[in-house]
Motif scaffolding. Structure first.
Motif, PDB file in Angstrom:
ATOM      1  N   VAL A  24      -5.678   3.786   2.711  1.00  0.00           N
ATOM      2  CA  VAL A  24      -5.006   4.542   3.435  1.00  0.00           C
ATOM      3  C   VAL A  24      -5.993   5.229   4.493  1.00  0.00           C
ATOM      4  CG1 VAL A  24      -3.615   7.113   3.444  1.00  0.00           C
ATOM      5  CG2 VAL A  24      -3.479   5.387   1.655  1.00  0.00           C
ATOM      6  N   ASP A  28      -1.781   8.076   7.942  1.00  0.00           N
ATOM      7  CA  ASP A  28      -0.847   7.058   7.266  1.00  0.00           C
ATOM      8  C   ASP A  28       0.057   7.940   6.531  1.00  0.00           C
ATOM      9  OD1 ASP A  28      -1.603   4.616   8.223  1.00  0.00           O
ATOM     10  OD2 ASP A  28      -2.806   4.200   6.427  1.00  0.00           O
ATOM     11  N   ILE A  33       3.013   2.762   6.350  1.00  0.00           N
ATOM     12  CA  ILE A  33       2.456   1.402   5.902  1.00  0.00           C
ATOM     13  C   ILE A  33       3.435   0.578   5.249  1.00  0.00           C
ATOM     14  CG2 ILE A  33       1.161   0.904   3.599  1.00  0.00           C
ATOM     15  CD1 ILE A  33      -0.270   3.777   3.818  1.00  0.00           C
TER      16      ILE A  33
END
Length: 68
Positions: A24, A28, A33
């Motif tokens: 990450v 994010d 993602i």
């Protein structure tokens, strides 16, 4: 196995021993993602035991669903 590492605004691939994973980065969230990697939000959340709205932290490693 594959480890996806953020690199200059995109995901770069490197080897990982324990399966596919994503690290990450700042800004994010699970939805971004999943969209970036082309996988389902629910599948990504389930693979990590997370709820879709869960806050993520830079450097956190997420497992990717087996189908990835």
């Amino acid at each position: 196995a594959t480890l996806l590492l953020p690199h200059a605004g995109s995901a770069a691939r490197a080897n990982a021993d324990d399966g596919a994973a994503y690290v990450v980065r700042a800004g994010d969230n699970l939805w971004l993602i999943a969209r970036r990697l082309g996988i389902g939000l629910q599948a990504l959340a389930k693979a990590n035991g997370l709820r879709p709205g869960r806050l993520l932290h830079p450097g956190q490693v997420l497992r990717l669903p087996p189908a990835f």
